[in-house]
Design a protein around this motif. Sequence first.
Motif, PDB file in Angstrom:
ATOM      1  N   LEU A 193       0.830  -1.202   0.000  1.00  0.00           N
ATOM      2  CA  LEU A 193       0.000   0.000   0.000  1.00  0.00           C
ATOM      3  C   LEU A 193       0.866   1.255   0.000  1.00  0.00           C
ATOM      4  O   LEU A 193       0.598   2.199  -0.741  1.00  0.00           O
ATOM      5  CB  LEU A 193      -0.939  -0.012   1.216  1.00  0.00           C
ATOM      6  N   SER A 194       1.934   1.246   0.800  1.00  0.00           N
ATOM      7  CA  SER A 194       2.759   2.460   0.812  1.00  0.00           C
ATOM      8  C   SER A 194       3.486   2.656  -0.510  1.00  0.00           C
ATOM      9  O   SER A 194       3.689   3.787  -0.940  1.00  0.00           O
ATOM     10  CB  SER A 194       3.728   2.490   1.991  1.00  0.00           C
ATOM     11  N   ILE A 195       3.843   1.566  -1.158  1.00  0.00           N
ATOM     12  CA  ILE A 195       4.470   1.711  -2.483  1.00  0.00           C
ATOM     13  C   ILE A 195       3.453   2.309  -3.456  1.00  0.00           C
ATOM     14  O   ILE A 195       3.754   3.203  -4.225  1.00  0.00           O
ATOM     15  CB  ILE A 195       4.999   0.350  -2.998  1.00  0.00           C
ATOM     16  N   PHE A 196       2.222   1.830  -3.354  1.00  0.00           N
ATOM     17  CA  PHE A 196       1.159   2.342  -4.225  1.00  0.00           C
ATOM     18  C   PHE A 196       0.947   3.837  -3.996  1.00  0.00           C
ATOM     19  O   PHE A 196       0.874   4.620  -4.940  1.00  0.00           O
ATOM     20  CB  PHE A 196      -0.123   1.560  -3.960  1.00  0.00           C
ATOM     21  N   ILE A 197       0.873   4.216  -2.738  1.00  0.00           N
ATOM     22  CA  ILE A 197       0.660   5.638  -2.423  1.00  0.00           C
ATOM     23  C   ILE A 197       1.836   6.476  -2.903  1.00  0.00           C
ATOM     24  O   ILE A 197       1.648   7.536  -3.496  1.00  0.00           O
ATOM     25  CB  ILE A 197       0.412   5.828  -0.897  1.00  0.00           C
TER      26      ILE A 197
END
Length: 91
Positions: free
Chosen positions: A4-8
């Motif tokens: 998720l943090s990579i996506f954000i």
Amino acid sequence: MKRLSIFIAAMLIALPAAAQTHQAAGVVTKVDEAKNSIEIKHEAIKSLNWPGMTMSFEVRDRKLLSVVKPQQKVTFELVQEKGRYVIVGIK
Ligand SMILES: [Cu+2]
């Protein structure tokens, strides 16, 4: 969570580029209803690092095709969309 943090992070990098509007000026050389495009002899566009040239741009909204005519001096706004630059405003 890591995904998720990579996506954000990817979104944050991509968003400013997608939202950037480039201001340009030139003279209309052709309005092509069939191709949904306006050909413009445009001046250099500094924000894109483009020299002046004659080229055609699709318009995002077909209504824009009726607001200009060949020989008309215009200012217009471009955004990058699906790998090409489209006109989102012209006057
Ligand atoms: Cu060009």
